[in-house]
Each structure stands twice: as structure tokens, then as C-alpha cells.
Design a protein around this motif. Sequence first.
Motif, PDB file in Angstrom:
ATOM      1  N   ARG A   1     -10.061   7.022  -0.920  1.00  0.00           N
ATOM      2  CA  ARG A   1      -9.486   6.896   0.425  1.00  0.00           C
ATOM      3  C   ARG A   1      -7.974   6.778   0.291  1.00  0.00           C
ATOM      4  NH1 ARG A   1     -12.698   5.510   4.400  1.00  0.00           N
ATOM      5  NH2 ARG A   1     -11.126   4.256   5.435  1.00  0.00           N
ATOM      6  N   GLN A   2      -7.274   7.731   0.847  1.00  0.00           N
ATOM      7  CA  GLN A   2      -5.822   7.739   0.751  1.00  0.00           C
ATOM      8  C   GLN A   2      -5.243   7.547   2.146  1.00  0.00           C
ATOM      9  OE1 GLN A   2      -3.161  11.349  -0.071  1.00  0.00           O
ATOM     10  NE2 GLN A   2      -3.601  10.510  -2.097  1.00  0.00           N
ATOM     11  N   GLU A   3      -4.520   6.433   2.313  1.00  0.00           N
ATOM     12  CA  GLU A   3      -3.886   6.160   3.597  1.00  0.00           C
ATOM     13  C   GLU A   3      -2.426   6.567   3.518  1.00  0.00           C
ATOM     14  OE1 GLU A   3      -3.404   2.622   6.901  1.00  0.00           O
ATOM     15  OE2 GLU A   3      -4.165   2.114   4.915  1.00  0.00           O
ATOM     16  N   LEU A   4      -2.045   7.515   4.369  1.00  0.00           N
ATOM     17  CA  LEU A   4      -0.656   7.964   4.449  1.00  0.00           C
ATOM     18  C   LEU A   4      -0.023   7.249   5.641  1.00  0.00           C
ATOM     19  CD1 LEU A   4      -1.149  11.766   3.731  1.00  0.00           C
ATOM     20  CD2 LEU A   4      -0.499   9.951   2.133  1.00  0.00           C
ATOM     21  N   LEU A   5       0.925   6.398   5.348  1.00  0.00           N
ATOM     22  CA  LEU A   5       1.532   5.522   6.350  1.00  0.00           C
ATOM     23  C   LEU A   5       2.752   6.176   6.993  1.00  0.00           C
ATOM     24  CD1 LEU A   5       1.232   2.356   4.118  1.00  0.00           C
ATOM     25  CD2 LEU A   5      -0.232   2.967   6.057  1.00  0.00           C
ATOM     26  N   PRO A   6       3.099   5.784   8.227  1.00  0.00           N
ATOM     27  CA  PRO A   6       4.235   6.381   8.929  1.00  0.00           C
ATOM     28  C   PRO A   6       5.585   6.161   8.254  1.00  0.00           C
ATOM     29  CG  PRO A   6       2.923   5.024  10.429  1.00  0.00           C
ATOM     30  CD  PRO A   6       2.384   4.817   9.048  1.00  0.00           C
ATOM     31  N   ASP A   7       5.691   5.156   7.388  1.00  0.00           N
ATOM     32  CA  ASP A   7       6.972   4.860   6.746  1.00  0.00           C
ATOM     33  C   ASP A   7       7.183   5.649   5.442  1.00  0.00           C
ATOM     34  OD1 ASP A   7       5.200   3.580   5.058  1.00  0.00           O
ATOM     35  OD2 ASP A   7       6.172   1.618   5.180  1.00  0.00           O
ATOM     36  N   GLY A   8       6.294   6.625   5.169  1.00  0.00           N
ATOM     37  CA  GLY A   8       6.450   7.423   3.963  1.00  0.00           C
ATOM     38  C   GLY A   8       5.814   6.810   2.731  1.00  0.00           C
ATOM     39  N   ARG A   9       5.011   5.770   2.909  1.00  0.00           N
ATOM     40  CA  ARG A   9       4.290   5.138   1.803  1.00  0.00           C
ATOM     41  C   ARG A   9       2.825   5.564   1.852  1.00  0.00           C
ATOM     42  NH1 ARG A   9       6.373   2.723  -2.325  1.00  0.00           N
ATOM     43  NH2 ARG A   9       4.625   1.292  -2.404  1.00  0.00           N
ATOM     44  N   TYR A  10       2.168   5.486   0.708  1.00  0.00           N
ATOM     45  CA  TYR A  10       0.729   5.721   0.681  1.00  0.00           C
ATOM     46  C   TYR A  10       0.047   4.621  -0.106  1.00  0.00           C
ATOM     47  CZ  TYR A  10       0.976   7.474  -4.121  1.00  0.00           C
ATOM     48  OH  TYR A  10       1.167   7.576  -5.474  1.00  0.00           O
ATOM     49  N   ASP A  11      -1.231   4.444   0.191  1.00  0.00           N
ATOM     50  CA  ASP A  11      -2.057   3.439  -0.479  1.00  0.00           C
ATOM     51  C   ASP A  11      -3.414   4.095  -0.712  1.00  0.00           C
ATOM     52  OD1 ASP A  11      -3.835   1.258  -1.047  1.00  0.00           O
ATOM     53  OD2 ASP A  11      -2.345  -0.087  -0.172  1.00  0.00           O
ATOM     54  N   GLU A  12      -3.777   4.242  -1.978  1.00  0.00           N
ATOM     55  CA  GLU A  12      -5.018   4.938  -2.315  1.00  0.00           C
ATOM     56  C   GLU A  12      -6.024   3.980  -2.938  1.00  0.00           C
ATOM     57  OE1 GLU A  12      -6.150   8.200  -5.580  1.00  0.00           O
ATOM     58  OE2 GLU A  12      -4.718   8.909  -4.082  1.00  0.00           O
ATOM     59  N   ALA A  13      -7.225   3.962  -2.365  1.00  0.00           N
ATOM     60  CA  ALA A  13      -8.321   3.152  -2.885  1.00  0.00           C
ATOM     61  C   ALA A  13      -9.283   4.064  -3.640  1.00  0.00           C
ATOM     62  CB  ALA A  13      -9.045   2.457  -1.747  1.00  0.00           C
ATOM     63  N   ARG A  14      -9.877   3.528  -4.689  1.00  0.00           N
ATOM     64  CA  ARG A  14     -10.892   4.238  -5.471  1.00  0.00           C
ATOM     65  C   ARG A  14     -12.107   3.349  -5.568  1.00  0.00           C
ATOM     66  NH1 ARG A  14      -8.984   9.010  -8.952  1.00  0.00           N
ATOM     67  NH2 ARG A  14      -7.155   9.537  -7.742  1.00  0.00           N
ATOM     68  N   GLY A  15     -13.180   3.735  -4.902  1.00  0.00           N
ATOM     69  CA  GLY A  15     -14.376   2.902  -4.876  1.00  0.00           C
ATOM     70  C   GLY A  15     -14.057   1.537  -4.294  1.00  0.00           C
ATOM     71  N   GLU A  16     -14.406   0.494  -5.029  1.00  0.00           N
ATOM     72  CA  GLU A  16     -14.139  -0.879  -4.586  1.00  0.00           C
ATOM     73  C   GLU A  16     -12.726  -1.339  -4.957  1.00  0.00           C
ATOM     74  OE1 GLU A  16     -16.206  -2.701  -2.680  1.00  0.00           O
ATOM     75  OE2 GLU A  16     -17.428  -0.880  -2.626  1.00  0.00           O
ATOM     76  N   ARG A  17     -11.996  -0.522  -5.686  1.00  0.00           N
ATOM     77  CA  ARG A  17     -10.655  -0.897  -6.138  1.00  0.00           C
ATOM     78  C   ARG A  17      -9.628  -0.536  -5.068  1.00  0.00           C
ATOM     79  NH1 ARG A  17      -7.393   1.711 -11.057  1.00  0.00           N
ATOM     80  NH2 ARG A  17      -5.562   0.390 -10.914  1.00  0.00           N
TER      81      ARG A  17
END
Length: 88
Positions: free
Chosen positions: A24-40
Amino acid sequence: MSQIADDDDVDVIGTWVTADGYIRQELLPDGRYDEARGERRSAYTGRYTVIGSHLDYVDDTGFTATGDIRDGVLYHEHLVLYREERPS
């Protein structure tokens, strides 16, 4: 910072997921991203820029990657991600 102000740039903001939901990759409005892998959660974080339908990623560790959106699908290196439906 994300270069989303250009009218030619694709709207990428939101959550993108693999078909199996593992990544799951969240692309945020401020130009940052946060990617989850499974439970991590926050397995990978960093920043991204958008030019047209092309994305350039720079991980907080310095790792770089690219992605392209074609027909509403995000092809990110070897991953295929689909936009998660936003709640109405």
C-alpha cells in the motif's frame, strides 16, 4: 515537493495498492510517500515528484525509483498498483 500544480500532471494523490493488497503506497499532497508492506507500516518513506504521468521517488535512505501511470494504473518499478477507491 510534488509538482502537481502543472495542468499536464496526473493527479496521483491518494492510496495505491497491489491487487493482493500486500503493498500500500500512500502518495501525500506534500510530495511525501509512505509505503506499507504487509503488516509492516512505513516500510519505505520518502519524497516523490510528478512530471506529466511520470513519478520519481527518493527514499529517505537515498534509494531512487521511478513510476508511470498508464490508463489509471501505477507501474512502479516491478509493481503494479491500483488507486484505492476513496470513501464517498
